[in-house]
Design a protein around this motif. Structure first.
Motif, PDB file in Angstrom:
ATOM      1  N   GLU A  55       0.830  -1.204   0.000  1.00  0.00           N
ATOM      2  CA  GLU A  55       0.000   0.000   0.000  1.00  0.00           C
ATOM      3  C   GLU A  55       0.869   1.259   0.000  1.00  0.00           C
ATOM      4  O   GLU A  55       0.565   2.231  -0.702  1.00  0.00           O
ATOM      5  CB  GLU A  55      -0.940   0.003   1.205  1.00  0.00           C
ATOM      6  CG  GLU A  55      -2.058  -1.002   1.106  1.00  0.00           C
ATOM      7  CD  GLU A  55      -2.807  -1.196   2.416  1.00  0.00           C
ATOM      8  OE1 GLU A  55      -2.657  -0.371   3.342  1.00  0.00           O
ATOM      9  OE2 GLU A  55      -3.555  -2.187   2.507  1.00  0.00           O
ATOM     10  N   GLU A  56       1.929   1.243   0.787  1.00  0.00           N
ATOM     11  CA  GLU A  56       2.832   2.391   0.810  1.00  0.00           C
ATOM     12  C   GLU A  56       3.534   2.541  -0.539  1.00  0.00           C
ATOM     13  O   GLU A  56       3.731   3.656  -1.024  1.00  0.00           O
ATOM     14  CB  GLU A  56       3.853   2.257   1.946  1.00  0.00           C
ATOM     15  CG  GLU A  56       4.837   3.401   2.053  1.00  0.00           C
ATOM     16  CD  GLU A  56       4.242   4.748   2.445  1.00  0.00           C
ATOM     17  OE1 GLU A  56       5.009   5.711   2.544  1.00  0.00           O
ATOM     18  OE2 GLU A  56       3.004   4.863   2.633  1.00  0.00           O
ATOM     19  N   THR A  58       2.302   1.703  -3.476  1.00  0.00           N
ATOM     20  CA  THR A  58       1.284   2.253  -4.370  1.00  0.00           C
ATOM     21  C   THR A  58       1.109   3.753  -4.119  1.00  0.00           C
ATOM     22  O   THR A  58       1.024   4.550  -5.054  1.00  0.00           O
ATOM     23  CB  THR A  58      -0.057   1.517  -4.177  1.00  0.00           C
ATOM     24  OG1 THR A  58       0.152   0.131  -4.468  1.00  0.00           O
ATOM     25  CG2 THR A  58      -1.133   2.074  -5.073  1.00  0.00           C
ATOM     26  N   ARG A  59       1.083   4.143  -2.849  1.00  0.00           N
ATOM     27  CA  ARG A  59       0.940   5.563  -2.505  1.00  0.00           C
ATOM     28  C   ARG A  59       2.109   6.382  -3.037  1.00  0.00           C
ATOM     29  O   ARG A  59       1.925   7.449  -3.643  1.00  0.00           O
ATOM     30  CB  ARG A  59       0.831   5.728  -0.988  1.00  0.00           C
ATOM     31  CG  ARG A  59       0.525   7.173  -0.561  1.00  0.00           C
ATOM     32  CD  ARG A  59       0.636   7.343   0.944  1.00  0.00           C
ATOM     33  NE  ARG A  59       2.013   7.344   1.406  1.00  0.00           N
ATOM     34  CZ  ARG A  59       2.861   8.373   1.261  1.00  0.00           C
ATOM     35  NH1 ARG A  59       2.481   9.487   0.667  1.00  0.00           N
ATOM     36  NH2 ARG A  59       4.108   8.295   1.726  1.00  0.00           N
ATOM     37  N   LEU A  60       3.331   5.874  -2.848  1.00  0.00           N
ATOM     38  CA  LEU A  60       4.515   6.607  -3.300  1.00  0.00           C
ATOM     39  C   LEU A  60       4.579   6.711  -4.824  1.00  0.00           C
ATOM     40  O   LEU A  60       4.971   7.755  -5.363  1.00  0.00           O
ATOM     41  CB  LEU A  60       5.780   5.966  -2.745  1.00  0.00           C
ATOM     42  CG  LEU A  60       5.974   6.143  -1.243  1.00  0.00           C
ATOM     43  CD1 LEU A  60       7.079   5.211  -0.735  1.00  0.00           C
ATOM     44  CD2 LEU A  60       6.271   7.587  -0.889  1.00  0.00           C
ATOM     45  N   SER A  62       1.970   6.777  -6.762  1.00  0.00           N
ATOM     46  CA  SER A  62       0.925   7.741  -7.091  1.00  0.00           C
ATOM     47  C   SER A  62       1.419   9.181  -6.894  1.00  0.00           C
ATOM     48  O   SER A  62       1.172  10.058  -7.726  1.00  0.00           O
ATOM     49  CB  SER A  62      -0.309   7.475  -6.238  1.00  0.00           C
ATOM     50  OG  SER A  62      -1.318   8.393  -6.525  1.00  0.00           O
ATOM     51  N   VAL A  63       2.123   9.422  -5.796  1.00  0.00           N
ATOM     52  CA  VAL A  63       2.694  10.761  -5.553  1.00  0.00           C
ATOM     53  C   VAL A  63       3.651  11.121  -6.686  1.00  0.00           C
ATOM     54  O   VAL A  63       3.614  12.233  -7.227  1.00  0.00           O
ATOM     55  CB  VAL A  63       3.407  10.809  -4.180  1.00  0.00           C
ATOM     56  CG1 VAL A  63       4.266  12.064  -4.044  1.00  0.00           C
ATOM     57  CG2 VAL A  63       2.395  10.717  -3.048  1.00  0.00           C
ATOM     58  N   ASP A  72      10.474  12.602  -5.346  1.00  0.00           N
ATOM     59  CA  ASP A  72       9.381  11.635  -5.201  1.00  0.00           C
ATOM     60  C   ASP A  72       9.738  10.317  -5.879  1.00  0.00           C
ATOM     61  O   ASP A  72       9.407   9.243  -5.380  1.00  0.00           O
ATOM     62  CB  ASP A  72       8.069  12.201  -5.753  1.00  0.00           C
ATOM     63  CG  ASP A  72       7.529  13.331  -4.892  1.00  0.00           C
ATOM     64  OD1 ASP A  72       7.804  13.344  -3.675  1.00  0.00           O
ATOM     65  OD2 ASP A  72       6.835  14.206  -5.432  1.00  0.00           O
TER      66      ASP A  72
END
Length: 122
Positions: A55-56, A58-60, A62-63, A72
């Motif tokens: 999940e982290e 995927t979040r990174l 996305s950022v 980033d």
């Protein structure tokens, strides 16, 4: 590179540690990992279950997709190296800081491929 160059690559370096030249790819990669990585996510500790690691990641990504900023991209690449390290440990395979650094370098070399999600992964 010496073993000391790879000691505890998941923790920040001592204050005042200068950045090596970007031309020294391995040392620069280790310095980036140590200075840009989130120490909360330490792959040598089983603090987070694998779904949280994904999940982290995927979040990174996305950022990075939204910002397209180099820092980033680096954060996502560092987390990817950590995720692979943690995954190998969970599977019972040996890990090494050298392999972690190579994973980071690979991700950075292919970062443009992460800008567009083209297919859902089931």
């Amino acid at each position: 590179m010496t073993a000391a160059d790879f000691s505890d690559i998941w923790s920040p370096p001592p204050p005042g540690t200068p950045a090596p030249s970007p031309d020294d790819t391995k040392r620069f990669a280790v310095w980036l990992i140590r200075t840009r990585g989130d120490p909360e996510w330490n792959p040598d500790r089983a603090d987070h279950p694998m779904p949280a690691w994904r999940e982290e990641m995927t979040r990174l990504i996305s950022v990075y997709q939204r910002s397209r900023a180099m820092d980033d991209a680096r954060r996502a690449a560092i987390h990817h190296a950590k995720l692979m390290h943690r995954h190998l440990l969970d599977l019972g395979y040996p890990v090494s800081a050298d392999r972690d650094m190579e994973t980071f370098v690979w991700w950075m070399a292919h970062r443009e491929g992460w800008l567009n999600k083209t297919a859902a992964v089931a």
